[in-house]
Structure formats: structure tokens, C-alpha cells
Scaffold this active site. Structure first.
Site, PDB file in Angstrom:
ATOM      1  N   ASP A 181       0.781  -1.079  -0.117  1.00  0.00           N
ATOM      2  CA  ASP A 181       0.180  -0.138  -0.051  1.00  0.00           C
ATOM      3  C   ASP A 181       0.884   1.196   0.139  1.00  0.00           C
ATOM      4  O   ASP A 181       2.042   1.227   0.515  1.00  0.00           O
ATOM      5  CB  ASP A 181      -0.800   0.073   1.256  1.00  0.00           C
ATOM      6  CG  ASP A 181      -2.041  -0.977   1.193  1.00  0.00           C
ATOM      7  OD1 ASP A 181      -2.367  -1.378   0.061  1.00  0.00           O
ATOM      8  OD2 ASP A 181      -2.382  -1.666   2.179  1.00  0.00           O
TER       9      ASP A 181
ATOM     10  N   ASP B  17      -7.155  -1.002  -4.501  1.00  0.00           N
ATOM     11  CA  ASP B  17      -8.124  -0.726  -3.636  1.00  0.00           C
ATOM     12  C   ASP B  17      -9.018   0.542  -4.425  1.00  0.00           C
ATOM     13  O   ASP B  17     -10.064   0.541  -4.360  1.00  0.00           O
ATOM     14  CB  ASP B  17      -7.643  -0.010  -2.296  1.00  0.00           C
ATOM     15  CG  ASP B  17      -6.874  -1.110  -1.560  1.00  0.00           C
ATOM     16  OD1 ASP B  17      -7.067  -2.333  -1.764  1.00  0.00           O
ATOM     17  OD2 ASP B  17      -5.633  -0.915  -0.944  1.00  0.00           O
TER      18      ASP B  17
END
Length: 174
Positions: free
Chosen positions: A129, A148
Site C-alpha cells: 500500500d 483498492d
């Protein structure tokens, strides 16, 4: 399965979503020092302190949920179940010819983002991330990636399309 223009659109959207996500993660892994339990790593400002990049390894799902799980339960919840759900969603969009173009794009984006993150969990045991938005101390996101973002964007499009259908606004098909 007959390979039609509609099928090509689905496959292309899924493949591009996965490719863009994986390329972005490779760039982050190779160029940004990761955060660890003992180091804050590197933070890169994209738009002041409001939109930044950092390199974080996420062993769980959304916002790290499930990272404390162990063994078979973690495998089932973070690998097996998502693959089954993504398979059912893919089957649905291929079979349901009544889906409008935006809904088709939304579902394909969700599938592509889901596959990209499941691949990371399977291949590396964690997901990279790197994006973070903080408008105020209370208006902020968790740290996320482009997969995401694809899933979230797909969900928003689906909600908008459901509201449009509820109001009987027609949409052209592919």
C-alpha cells in the site's frame, strides 16, 4: 464463452486494472523506503500534506483487517474466499447481458483490483500500500493502493448506476 466485443471490454478492463496496479507497486517497492516497526520510512508529498505516498506492507485486507489471523483461517478469509467471490462476480457479468456499460466497467474494475491484491497475498504474503489522503485529523483515508482504488471506484459507480436505474434513466449497452 464466445469472444465478443463485450467480452473483450471485460477482459481488457480487468487486465489493465491488474497491470497498472502491479506496475505501481513495483515502482513503489523499488523506489520508496518501506515503513517498518522500527522505521517511519520515506514519505513523499504529492499535494502538500494532503496527499502523500509511503511504502507500507499490509499483511491483512482493507486497513490491515485480518493481519492478526493465523494459519488456515487467514488463508481461507484472505485468499480462498476472495477468489471464490471474484469468480462468481466474473461469471455474473459474463452471463448477465442486461448490464449497462458503466456497471460492466465497475464490476470488471472490482474484479481486476481484487485479483491484483489476491495475487500479492498469494505471491508475497502481503500487499503493498502506498497512497494516503489526509484533509484534516478526522477526514483521512487509510493507506491504500491502486487496486483498492479500482475496487472503491467500481463500488461507487455501481451505487450511482443503481440510483439511476431506480429513477429509470436508460443506459446504452455494449
Amino acid at each position: 464463452m464466445k469472444f465478443t466485443r463485450r467480452t473483450a471490454f471485460i477482459v481488457l478492463t480487468i487486465v489493465l486494472t491488474i497491470a497498472v496496479d502491479q506496475i505501481s507497486k513495483v515502482l513503489v517497492v523499488n523506489n520508496i523506503e518501506p515503513r517498518t516497526k522500527t522505521s517511519y520510512g520515506e514519505t513523499i508529498s504529492l499535494i502538500g500534506d494532503y496527499f502523500t505516498m509511503m511504502h507500507v506492507k499490509n499483511e491483512g485486507a482493507f486497513l490491515g483487517m485480518g493481519s492478526d489471523l493465523e494459519g488456515p483461517l487467514k488463508i481461507v478469509l484472505l485468499l480462498v474466499l476472495p477468489v471464490i467471490v471474484l469468480g462468481f462476480v466474473l461469471r455474473h457479468i459474463i452471463k448477465d447481458k442486461s448490464l449497462d456499460n458503466w456497471s460492466l466497467f465497475a464490476f470488471a474494475s472490482i474484479i481486476g483490483g481484487g485479483i491484483a491484491n489476491v495475487y500479492d497475498r498469494f505471491a508475497y504474503g502481503e500487499v503493498t500500500d502506498f497512497l494516503y489522503i489526509q484533509i484534516t485529523d478526522t477526514i483521512r483515508t487509510g493507506i491504500f493502493n491502486l487496486a483498492d482504488l479500482s475496487v472503491t471506484t467500481g463500488m461507487i459507480i455501481l451505487v450511482v448506476m443503481m440510483l439511476k436505474k431506480k429513477n429509470n434513466v436508460p443506459e446504452q449497452e455494449l
